[in-house]
Every structure is written in C-alpha cells, then in structure tokens.
Scaffold this motif. Structure first.
Motif, PDB file in Angstrom:
ATOM      1  N   ASN A 292       4.656  17.364  -3.485  1.00 42.45           N
ATOM      2  CA  ASN A 292       6.047  17.818  -3.472  1.00 42.45           C
ATOM      3  C   ASN A 292       6.024  19.345  -3.407  1.00 42.45           C
ATOM      4  O   ASN A 292       5.765  20.003  -4.413  1.00 42.45           O
ATOM      5  CB  ASN A 292       6.795  17.344  -4.713  1.00 42.45           C
ATOM      6  CG  ASN A 292       8.256  17.741  -4.686  1.00 42.45           C
ATOM      7  OD1 ASN A 292       8.661  18.637  -3.947  1.00 42.45           O
ATOM      8  ND2 ASN A 292       9.059  17.079  -5.500  1.00 42.45           N
ATOM      9  N   PRO A 293       6.305  19.916  -2.232  1.00 39.53           N
ATOM     10  CA  PRO A 293       6.211  21.369  -2.088  1.00 39.53           C
ATOM     11  C   PRO A 293       7.284  22.129  -2.867  1.00 39.53           C
ATOM     12  O   PRO A 293       7.186  23.338  -3.027  1.00 39.53           O
ATOM     13  CB  PRO A 293       6.377  21.582  -0.573  1.00 39.53           C
ATOM     14  CG  PRO A 293       7.118  20.379  -0.100  1.00 39.53           C
ATOM     15  CD  PRO A 293       6.715  19.247  -1.002  1.00 39.53           C
ATOM     16  N   ASN A 294       8.289  21.420  -3.378  1.00 38.39           N
ATOM     17  CA  ASN A 294       9.355  22.065  -4.145  1.00 38.39           C
ATOM     18  C   ASN A 294       9.009  22.238  -5.620  1.00 38.39           C
ATOM     19  O   ASN A 294       9.762  22.856  -6.360  1.00 38.39           O
ATOM     20  CB  ASN A 294      10.659  21.272  -4.017  1.00 38.39           C
ATOM     21  CG  ASN A 294      11.119  21.186  -2.583  1.00 38.39           C
ATOM     22  OD1 ASN A 294      11.091  22.171  -1.847  1.00 38.39           O
ATOM     23  ND2 ASN A 294      11.507  19.997  -2.159  1.00 38.39           N
TER      24      ASN A 294
ATOM     25  N   VAL B 100      -6.367  20.762   0.743  1.00 38.62           N
ATOM     26  CA  VAL B 100      -6.927  19.949  -0.329  1.00 38.62           C
ATOM     27  C   VAL B 100      -8.448  19.900  -0.224  1.00 38.62           C
ATOM     28  O   VAL B 100      -9.003  19.989   0.870  1.00 38.62           O
ATOM     29  CB  VAL B 100      -6.340  18.507  -0.289  1.00 38.62           C
ATOM     30  CG1 VAL B 100      -6.685  17.796   1.007  1.00 38.62           C
ATOM     31  CG2 VAL B 100      -6.764  17.680  -1.488  1.00 38.62           C
ATOM     32  N   TYR B 101      -9.092  19.770  -1.367  1.00 31.40           N
ATOM     33  CA  TYR B 101     -10.521  19.531  -1.413  1.00 31.40           C
ATOM     34  C   TYR B 101     -10.747  18.021  -1.303  1.00 31.40           C
ATOM     35  O   TYR B 101     -10.177  17.247  -2.075  1.00 31.40           O
ATOM     36  CB  TYR B 101     -11.118  20.039  -2.732  1.00 31.40           C
ATOM     37  CG  TYR B 101     -12.474  19.450  -3.047  1.00 31.40           C
ATOM     38  CD1 TYR B 101     -13.612  19.900  -2.396  1.00 31.40           C
ATOM     39  CD2 TYR B 101     -12.601  18.425  -3.981  1.00 31.40           C
ATOM     40  CE1 TYR B 101     -14.856  19.352  -2.667  1.00 31.40           C
ATOM     41  CE2 TYR B 101     -13.849  17.874  -4.266  1.00 31.40           C
ATOM     42  CZ  TYR B 101     -14.960  18.337  -3.603  1.00 31.40           C
ATOM     43  OH  TYR B 101     -16.182  17.787  -3.870  1.00 31.40           O
TER      44      TYR B 101
ATOM     45  N   PRO C  20     -10.055  24.154  -1.630  1.00 36.67           N
ATOM     46  CA  PRO C  20      -9.718  23.222  -0.549  1.00 36.67           C
ATOM     47  C   PRO C  20     -10.699  23.375   0.613  1.00 36.67           C
ATOM     48  O   PRO C  20     -11.108  24.474   0.953  1.00 36.67           O
ATOM     49  CB  PRO C  20      -8.312  23.653  -0.127  1.00 36.67           C
ATOM     50  CG  PRO C  20      -7.755  24.382  -1.307  1.00 36.67           C
ATOM     51  CD  PRO C  20      -8.941  25.046  -1.962  1.00 36.67           C
ATOM     52  N   ASN C  21     -11.083  22.249   1.195  1.00 38.62           N
ATOM     53  CA  ASN C  21     -11.970  22.260   2.357  1.00 38.62           C
ATOM     54  C   ASN C  21     -11.341  21.536   3.556  1.00 38.62           C
ATOM     55  O   ASN C  21     -11.986  21.354   4.577  1.00 38.62           O
ATOM     56  CB  ASN C  21     -13.337  21.645   2.010  1.00 38.62           C
ATOM     57  CG  ASN C  21     -13.230  20.206   1.535  1.00 38.62           C
ATOM     58  OD1 ASN C  21     -12.159  19.603   1.542  1.00 38.62           O
ATOM     59  ND2 ASN C  21     -14.351  19.652   1.101  1.00 38.62           N
ATOM     60  N   THR C  22     -10.086  21.125   3.400  1.00 37.89           N
ATOM     61  CA  THR C  22      -9.375  20.387   4.439  1.00 37.89           C
ATOM     62  C   THR C  22      -7.937  20.872   4.497  1.00 37.89           C
ATOM     63  O   THR C  22      -7.321  21.097   3.454  1.00 37.89           O
ATOM     64  CB  THR C  22      -9.389  18.869   4.126  1.00 37.89           C
ATOM     65  OG1 THR C  22     -10.745  18.446   3.959  1.00 37.89           O
ATOM     66  CG2 THR C  22      -8.724  18.058   5.210  1.00 37.89           C
ATOM     67  N   LYS C  23      -7.417  21.019   5.714  1.00 36.95           N
ATOM     68  CA  LYS C  23      -6.003  21.380   5.875  1.00 36.95           C
ATOM     69  C   LYS C  23      -5.384  20.402   6.865  1.00 36.95           C
ATOM     70  O   LYS C  23      -5.885  20.208   7.962  1.00 36.95           O
ATOM     71  CB  LYS C  23      -5.859  22.808   6.386  1.00 36.95           C
ATOM     72  CG  LYS C  23      -4.394  23.228   6.486  1.00 36.95           C
ATOM     73  CD  LYS C  23      -4.261  24.698   6.828  1.00 36.95           C
ATOM     74  CE  LYS C  23      -2.834  25.134   6.632  1.00 36.95           C
ATOM     75  NZ  LYS C  23      -2.035  25.303   7.764  1.00 36.95           N
TER      76      LYS C  23
ATOM     77  N   SER D  17      -7.128  20.768  -6.704  1.00 38.44           N
ATOM     78  CA  SER D  17      -7.498  21.687  -5.632  1.00 38.44           C
ATOM     79  C   SER D  17      -6.326  22.068  -4.731  1.00 38.44           C
ATOM     80  O   SER D  17      -6.421  23.046  -3.980  1.00 38.44           O
ATOM     81  CB  SER D  17      -8.583  21.041  -4.749  1.00 38.44           C
ATOM     82  OG  SER D  17      -8.041  20.029  -3.907  1.00 38.44           O
ATOM     83  N   VAL D  18      -5.235  21.317  -4.786  1.00 44.48           N
ATOM     84  CA  VAL D  18      -4.090  21.587  -3.896  1.00 44.48           C
ATOM     85  C   VAL D  18      -3.352  22.819  -4.406  1.00 44.48           C
ATOM     86  O   VAL D  18      -2.822  22.806  -5.533  1.00 44.48           O
ATOM     87  CB  VAL D  18      -3.141  20.365  -3.833  1.00 44.48           C
ATOM     88  CG1 VAL D  18      -1.917  20.689  -2.959  1.00 44.48           C
ATOM     89  CG2 VAL D  18      -3.867  19.141  -3.306  1.00 44.48           C
ATOM     90  N   PRO D  19      -3.291  23.895  -3.609  1.00 40.75           N
ATOM     91  CA  PRO D  19      -2.568  25.090  -4.058  1.00 40.75           C
ATOM     92  C   PRO D  19      -1.078  24.792  -4.215  1.00 40.75           C
ATOM     93  O   PRO D  19      -0.482  24.104  -3.390  1.00 40.75           O
ATOM     94  CB  PRO D  19      -2.792  26.084  -2.922  1.00 40.75           C
ATOM     95  CG  PRO D  19      -3.936  25.549  -2.122  1.00 40.75           C
ATOM     96  CD  PRO D  19      -3.920  24.067  -2.301  1.00 40.75           C
ATOM     97  N   GLN D  20      -0.508  25.302  -5.299  1.00 42.63           N
ATOM     98  CA  GLN D  20       0.913  25.119  -5.566  1.00 42.63           C
ATOM     99  C   GLN D  20       1.538  26.476  -5.863  1.00 42.63           C
ATOM    100  O   GLN D  20       0.864  27.379  -6.317  1.00 42.63           O
ATOM    101  CB  GLN D  20       1.131  24.165  -6.745  1.00 42.63           C
ATOM    102  CG  GLN D  20       0.562  22.785  -6.498  1.00 42.63           C
ATOM    103  CD  GLN D  20       0.807  21.872  -7.666  1.00 42.63           C
ATOM    104  OE1 GLN D  20       1.944  21.543  -7.973  1.00 42.63           O
ATOM    105  NE2 GLN D  20      -0.267  21.448  -8.325  1.00 42.63           N
ATOM    106  N   ARG D  21       2.799  26.571  -5.625  1.00 49.52           N
ATOM    107  CA  ARG D  21       3.470  27.839  -5.894  1.00 49.52           C
ATOM    108  C   ARG D  21       3.658  28.072  -7.357  1.00 49.52           C
ATOM    109  O   ARG D  21       3.448  27.298  -8.197  1.00 49.52           O
ATOM    110  CB  ARG D  21       4.812  27.895  -5.168  1.00 49.52           C
ATOM    111  CG  ARG D  21       5.765  26.780  -5.487  1.00 49.52           C
ATOM    112  CD  ARG D  21       7.064  26.924  -4.692  1.00 49.52           C
ATOM    113  NE  ARG D  21       7.972  25.915  -5.166  1.00 49.52           N
ATOM    114  CZ  ARG D  21       8.853  26.099  -6.123  1.00 49.52           C
ATOM    115  NH1 ARG D  21       8.962  27.258  -6.717  1.00 49.52           N
ATOM    116  NH2 ARG D  21       9.636  25.127  -6.505  1.00 49.52           N
TER     117      ARG D  21
END
Length: 169
Positions: free
Chosen positions: A86-88, A56-57, A47-50, A165-169
């Motif tokens: 969806n963070p869940n 996310v990249y 990721p290069n953006t928050k 690129s989006v980190p997920q749990r």
C-alpha cells in the motif's frame, strides 16, 4: 463410579496425545513469532528486484509469477506468496494490522511489534489440520502464504526479511 484400569490408561493416553498435539502447534507459533520479531529488528536486506513501483529483496529461489499495481504473486518451488504494498502507508502504519484485527477471524496468533521507525505484525490462522495461513507485515507491506506447521518459523523469518526490504515513505 469405578473405571477399570485399562479404561483409565486409555483415557490418560488419549488426553496426553491431545495435549501434545495442542502444544505442538503452540510451540511452532511461538517459534514463528520469535523468528519474525528477530527478522523485523535485524537490518533489512537491500532490494534486488524492481517491478513497476515495487522494489523488494527476493531470495535466490524466489521468482515473480504475476505482477499487478500493488501486488506481486511470488513463487519458491511449489510455495506461493502474495505480496501486497500500500503506497499510501508509511513504515509506522498499523493499518494492515488493525484491518486484520477487525476481521472476525479466529487467529492462532495476531501480534504486533514496533521499533523507533516501523511497525510490524504476524498473524497465523489454521486452515485445516495440516495447513496454516501465515501473514507478516511491516507498515503498508504484507506478505501471505499457506504453509505446514513445521515450516511456520522458517517461512515467517524469510517473509519478514522480504517485507522489511520494501522501501516505504
């Protein structure tokens, strides 16, 4: 019944145009699926953006138009994209795919794929003769745009790089 030869030629010509037109989109869909699966299996860019809780990249030519709690509206030139997170859900989740599958929508393709620790999918739906809705997802992240037939492959590949690129749990 005997058909004059000129009519036979016309019928064969029209049938060949129809066959080429159908195979054209089928070929583009196949290329898009292959590119998506390849990008899914590749190492995800960092990721290069928050924005808020979303990391996310974004490729160089992408910018954020709008931000919401679980969505970003992205733009690249005139092309708009909707990123949903969806963070869940975790990276192995198939919930977004199953939701798409349950809709009574006619997809040109709706395919899933997975590896050891993540689940991915692609869907393509015809909106008109010239426009297609393209969605790619991985776990609880989905990116959607509208694009032309000739751009399906490149868009799908780029979109899966972003989604992955989006980190997920």
């Amino acid at each position: 019944m005997k058909v004059p030869s000129q009519k036979k030629i016309l019928i064969v010509f029209l049938m060949s145009i129809l066959a080429v037109g159908c195979s054209g989109i089928e070929r583009q869909v196949d290329k898009a699926v292959t590119a998506t699966v390849s990008a899914f299996r590749d190492e995800a860019p960092q990721p290069n953006t928050k924005v808020g809780l979303i990391k996310v990249y974004l490729p160089k030519n992408f910018k954020i138009e709008e931000e919401h709690e679980n969505n970003l509206i992205l733009k690249s030139g005139q092309q708009a994209y909707i990123l949903f997170v969806n963070p869940n859900e975790n990276s192995e989740s198939s919930q977004l795919f199953l939701t798409a599958k349950e809709q009574k929508t006619h997809y040109l393709t709706l395919e899933s794929f997975q590896n050891d620790d993540k689940f991915g999918f692609i869907s393509i739906m015809e909106l008109s003769e010239e426009k297609y809705e393209l969605s790619v997802g991985s776990g609880g992240v989905k990116l959607t745009t509208k694009t032309g037939k000739e751009d399906l492959k490149d868009e799908a590949e780029k979109m899966m790089e972003i989604v992955s690129s989006v980190p997920q749990r």
